[in-house]
Design a protein around this motif. Structure first.
Motif, PDB file in Angstrom:
ATOM      1  N   CYS A 166       0.857  -1.195   0.000  1.00 46.95           N
ATOM      2  CA  CYS A 166       0.000   0.000   0.000  1.00 46.95           C
ATOM      3  C   CYS A 166       0.889   1.239   0.000  1.00 46.95           C
ATOM      4  O   CYS A 166       1.924   1.264   0.664  1.00 46.95           O
ATOM      5  N   MET A 167       0.491   2.254  -0.743  1.00 43.74           N
ATOM      6  CA  MET A 167       1.222   3.528  -0.740  1.00 43.74           C
ATOM      7  C   MET A 167       0.316   4.650  -0.249  1.00 43.74           C
ATOM      8  O   MET A 167      -0.772   4.856  -0.782  1.00 43.74           O
ATOM      9  N   MET A 168       0.777   5.365   0.769  1.00 40.61           N
ATOM     10  CA  MET A 168       0.073   6.566   1.220  1.00 40.61           C
ATOM     11  C   MET A 168       0.520   7.717   0.340  1.00 40.61           C
ATOM     12  O   MET A 168       1.722   7.891   0.116  1.00 40.61           O
ATOM     13  N   VAL A 169      -0.439   8.474  -0.163  1.00 43.29           N
ATOM     14  CA  VAL A 169      -0.147   9.627  -1.017  1.00 43.29           C
ATOM     15  C   VAL A 169      -0.674  10.880  -0.319  1.00 43.29           C
ATOM     16  O   VAL A 169      -1.854  10.947   0.038  1.00 43.29           O
ATOM     17  N   ALA A 170       0.212  11.853  -0.110  1.00 41.83           N
ATOM     18  CA  ALA A 170      -0.199  13.060   0.614  1.00 41.83           C
ATOM     19  C   ALA A 170       0.715  14.218   0.265  1.00 41.83           C
ATOM     20  O   ALA A 170       1.839  14.030  -0.226  1.00 41.83           O
ATOM     21  N   ALA A 171       0.231  15.415   0.549  1.00 45.70           N
ATOM     22  CA  ALA A 171       1.015  16.641   0.369  1.00 45.70           C
ATOM     23  C   ALA A 171       1.651  17.059   1.696  1.00 45.70           C
ATOM     24  O   ALA A 171       2.149  18.175   1.802  1.00 45.70           O
ATOM     25  N   HIS A 172       1.612  16.152   2.672  1.00 45.20           N
ATOM     26  CA  HIS A 172       2.088  16.463   4.021  1.00 45.20           C
ATOM     27  C   HIS A 172       3.082  15.393   4.474  1.00 45.20           C
ATOM     28  O   HIS A 172       2.706  14.222   4.635  1.00 45.20           O
ATOM     29  N   THR A 173       4.323  15.806   4.660  1.00 44.72           N
ATOM     30  CA  THR A 173       5.379  14.847   5.015  1.00 44.72           C
ATOM     31  C   THR A 173       5.064  14.088   6.301  1.00 44.72           C
ATOM     32  O   THR A 173       5.333  12.887   6.399  1.00 44.72           O
ATOM     33  N   LYS A 174       4.466  14.767   7.260  1.00 46.86           N
ATOM     34  CA  LYS A 174       4.136  14.113   8.547  1.00 46.86           C
ATOM     35  C   LYS A 174       3.230  12.895   8.365  1.00 46.86           C
ATOM     36  O   LYS A 174       3.424  11.863   8.991  1.00 46.86           O
ATOM     37  N   ASP A 175       2.221  13.061   7.523  1.00 46.23           N
ATOM     38  CA  ASP A 175       1.280  11.976   7.234  1.00 46.23           C
ATOM     39  C   ASP A 175       2.041  10.795   6.620  1.00 46.23           C
ATOM     40  O   ASP A 175       1.860   9.616   7.006  1.00 46.23           O
ATOM     41  N   LEU A 176       2.949  11.111   5.698  1.00 46.69           N
ATOM     42  CA  LEU A 176       3.718  10.064   5.010  1.00 46.69           C
ATOM     43  C   LEU A 176       4.672   9.358   5.969  1.00 46.69           C
ATOM     44  O   LEU A 176       4.847   8.131   5.888  1.00 46.69           O
ATOM     45  N   MET A 177       5.278  10.102   6.885  1.00 48.48           N
ATOM     46  CA  MET A 177       6.209   9.470   7.820  1.00 48.48           C
ATOM     47  C   MET A 177       5.467   8.539   8.794  1.00 48.48           C
ATOM     48  O   MET A 177       5.988   7.485   9.172  1.00 48.48           O
ATOM     49  N   ALA A 178       4.261   8.925   9.172  1.00 51.42           N
ATOM     50  CA  ALA A 178       3.458   8.052  10.046  1.00 51.42           C
ATOM     51  C   ALA A 178       3.132   6.748   9.321  1.00 51.42           C
ATOM     52  O   ALA A 178       3.164   5.664   9.923  1.00 51.42           O
ATOM     53  N   ALA A 179       2.824   6.846   8.032  1.00 54.59           N
ATOM     54  CA  ALA A 179       2.526   5.647   7.239  1.00 54.59           C
ATOM     55  C   ALA A 179       3.783   4.800   7.040  1.00 54.59           C
ATOM     56  O   ALA A 179       3.752   3.568   7.171  1.00 54.59           O
ATOM     57  N   ALA A 180       4.908   5.461   6.746  1.00 53.00           N
ATOM     58  CA  ALA A 180       6.165   4.740   6.503  1.00 53.00           C
ATOM     59  C   ALA A 180       6.607   3.954   7.739  1.00 53.00           C
ATOM     60  O   ALA A 180       7.156   2.857   7.628  1.00 53.00           O
ATOM     61  N   ALA A 181       6.347   4.498   8.913  1.00 54.45           N
ATOM     62  CA  ALA A 181       6.741   3.823  10.157  1.00 54.45           C
ATOM     63  C   ALA A 181       6.029   2.485  10.327  1.00 54.45           C
ATOM     64  O   ALA A 181       6.490   1.614  11.072  1.00 54.45           O
ATOM     65  N   LEU A 182       4.913   2.308   9.607  1.00 55.76           N
ATOM     66  CA  LEU A 182       4.133   1.068   9.688  1.00 55.76           C
ATOM     67  C   LEU A 182       4.411   0.146   8.512  1.00 55.76           C
ATOM     68  O   LEU A 182       3.810  -0.917   8.398  1.00 55.76           O
ATOM     69  N   GLY A 183       5.294   0.604   7.607  1.00 57.25           N
ATOM     70  CA  GLY A 183       5.660  -0.253   6.478  1.00 57.25           C
ATOM     71  C   GLY A 183       5.007   0.097   5.174  1.00 57.25           C
ATOM     72  O   GLY A 183       5.242  -0.575   4.164  1.00 57.25           O
ATOM     73  N   LEU A 184       4.163   1.131   5.150  1.00 58.61           N
ATOM     74  CA  LEU A 184       3.550   1.535   3.885  1.00 58.61           C
ATOM     75  C   LEU A 184       4.567   2.288   3.037  1.00 58.61           C
ATOM     76  O   LEU A 184       5.513   2.888   3.548  1.00 58.61           O
ATOM     77  N   ARG A 185       4.378   2.275   1.718  1.00 56.10           N
ATOM     78  CA  ARG A 185       5.154   3.109   0.799  1.00 56.10           C
ATOM     79  C   ARG A 185       4.600   4.529   0.864  1.00 56.10           C
ATOM     80  O   ARG A 185       3.481   4.748   1.352  1.00 56.10           O
ATOM     81  N   THR A 186       5.401   5.472   0.319  1.00 59.83           N
ATOM     82  CA  THR A 186       5.018   6.872   0.431  1.00 59.83           C
ATOM     83  C   THR A 186       5.143   7.595  -0.906  1.00 59.83           C
ATOM     84  O   THR A 186       6.125   7.437  -1.640  1.00 59.83           O
ATOM     85  N   GLY A 187       4.122   8.392  -1.219  1.00 63.42           N
ATOM     86  CA  GLY A 187       4.127   9.225  -2.420  1.00 63.42           C
ATOM     87  C   GLY A 187       3.769  10.656  -2.045  1.00 63.42           C
ATOM     88  O   GLY A 187       2.728  10.887  -1.430  1.00 63.42           O
ATOM     89  N   HIS A 188       4.634  11.580  -2.383  1.00 65.42           N
ATOM     90  CA  HIS A 188       4.390  12.985  -2.030  1.00 65.42           C
ATOM     91  C   HIS A 188       3.886  13.761  -3.247  1.00 65.42           C
ATOM     92  O   HIS A 188       4.366  13.550  -4.362  1.00 65.42           O
ATOM     93  N   ILE A 189       2.908  14.611  -3.022  1.00 66.27           N
ATOM     94  CA  ILE A 189       2.397  15.503  -4.070  1.00 66.27           C
ATOM     95  C   ILE A 189       2.664  16.940  -3.620  1.00 66.27           C
ATOM     96  O   ILE A 189       2.320  17.304  -2.495  1.00 66.27           O
ATOM     97  N   ALA A 190       3.273  17.732  -4.478  1.00 67.34           N
ATOM     98  CA  ALA A 190       3.531  19.140  -4.138  1.00 67.34           C
ATOM     99  C   ALA A 190       2.224  19.939  -4.166  1.00 67.34           C
ATOM    100  O   ALA A 190       1.483  19.884  -5.147  1.00 67.34           O
ATOM    101  N   ARG A 191       1.955  20.637  -3.077  1.00 68.09           N
ATOM    102  CA  ARG A 191       0.823  21.574  -3.045  1.00 68.09           C
ATOM    103  C   ARG A 191       1.322  22.870  -2.429  1.00 68.09           C
ATOM    104  O   ARG A 191       1.022  23.198  -1.277  1.00 68.09           O
ATOM    105  N   PRO A 192       2.136  23.612  -3.209  1.00 66.27           N
ATOM    106  CA  PRO A 192       2.847  24.766  -2.650  1.00 66.27           C
ATOM    107  C   PRO A 192       1.932  25.902  -2.199  1.00 66.27           C
ATOM    108  O   PRO A 192       2.370  26.771  -1.451  1.00 66.27           O
TER     109      PRO A 192
END
Lengths: 235, 235
Positions: free
Chosen positions: B177-203
């Motif tokens: 599973c990959m978590m996709v978010a514009a917020h690094t914090k959300d992605l790091m919480a998912a990564a700590a559980l073993g999920l993949r991470t996808g970042h989207i820029a929302r400047p």
């Protein structure tokens, strides 16, 4: 209807998908190459025959809620020996159990669903688990708005919680939700809680001439097919 | 990636929808005709500013889980007096609270989602409730396979249960599973559980130049938009 219906809740096994011939096909594809010869439709009927009894274990509280995939596996283990199937590997048992994720829809379902989607929110309120519903929807092009049903309710139809949890999830009173099914019993359980009812004829669900040709009790609307229902619901 | 990703889980507020200008628009449409004149973007920021604090009440166990709509209403009641809004009817408060159901997607979202749908299962793993997710998807043509997230988990991100309940619902191990978010914090919480991470820029999420231009920590994939991500994920 005096109050407008906003969401349609669907029974899936039998109402939207033809479990019987699909399970027979999947069982044959797995078992025939291993030398098994049996009546594949009888095998499908036997497997499905354990369905209600397994869910009764949960409904009664004798066992905790678990996904339908788990109950299907329990039922598979009961049925395999009756057909003399004793040498199936664990991997093959897992693959065969997921045959329920590979069922084909009745032909009227994809076009009917896309018509209904224009006006109504659509969700399965099935005893199948979320992953099973997702796989059937992707296979058969069913445009669900959400997956509701047993797994979000933690119980199995016709327990009231399953219908009520679905209405709550969409913030709707029961009278703005319509349960759609090919089984009068399912519809009567929903009607008792205030939901509207839509019957779909599936006269061949259990084999030629062995299915509900029409509702056995009064319902709000009855269709010969999902496309017929879509027309009667103004889409 | 060595193991194939099968499902993409999406953060919604900020990542897929532009809550800030949408809430400003909705507040203005409701309040200006009643004679209120205020900085509508500041109102949106103030309302959103109560978001994390309200969820902390649930995350900490101080209050039981409730839908995000309920927390949004609590936050609205905190914010209205700060802007001198004291004569709003109950009906108007309810309507304004549902402004969160009427947010517009960033323009890349519908085409990106339809591309990703071909190969991946797609679900929101948002703190928004099911009905809110359904309304946003219908408004913005987002083809979800299922609605996962806080309401099926009974807690709010970044609590581990929310990510894990989503993976469980699809019968997938976290690494698929990959978590996709514009917020690094959300992605790091998912990564700590073993999920993949996808970042989207929302400047511009919080106003011009006030949003994440890129990931602040290493992620598996980063895109300038959802269409860019879709290309990088092979669709």
């Amino acid at each position: 209807m005096a109050v407008a219906v906003k969401a349609l809740f669907f029974d899936v096994f039998g109402t939207l998908v033809d479990w019987r011939t699909s399970i027979a096909r999947e069982a044959k594809a797995m078992l025939e190459p291993q030398g098994y010869k049996l009546d594949w439709l009888a095998f499908a009927d036997a497997w499905r025959g354990e369905y209600q009894g397994a869910m009764d274990e949960v409904r009664s509280g004798r066992i905790a809620f678990c996904k339908l995939d788990v109950l299907h596996r329990r039922n598979l283990e009961l049925v395999l020996p009756r057909f003399g199937i004793d040498k199936l590997s664990e991997e093959d048992r897992c693959t065969l159990n997921l045959a329920w994720h590979r069922l084909d829809a009745w032909p009227d379902v994809p076009p009917g669903m896309h018509r209904l989607k224009r006006r109504y929110m659509l969700a399965p309120v099935s005893n199948g688990n979320i992953s099973l519903m997702v796989d059937l929807a992707r296979r058969n092009d069913i445009p669900w708005d959400a997956i509701l049903g047993s797994e979000i309710a933690g119980d199995y139809k016709p327990k009231p919680r399953v219908y009520l949890a679905a209405a709550e999830a969409l913030d709707l009173p029961p009278r703005e939700c319509m349960m759609v099914a090919a089984h009068t019993k399912d519809l009567m359980a929903a009607a008792a809680l205030g939901l509207r009812t839509g019957h779909i004829a599936r006269p061949n669900e259990h084999g030629p001439g062995r299915g509900e040709k029409g509702p056995k009790e009064p319902v709000d609307v009855a269709g010969e097919s999902l496309e017929d229902l879509a027309g009667k619901l103004g889409t």
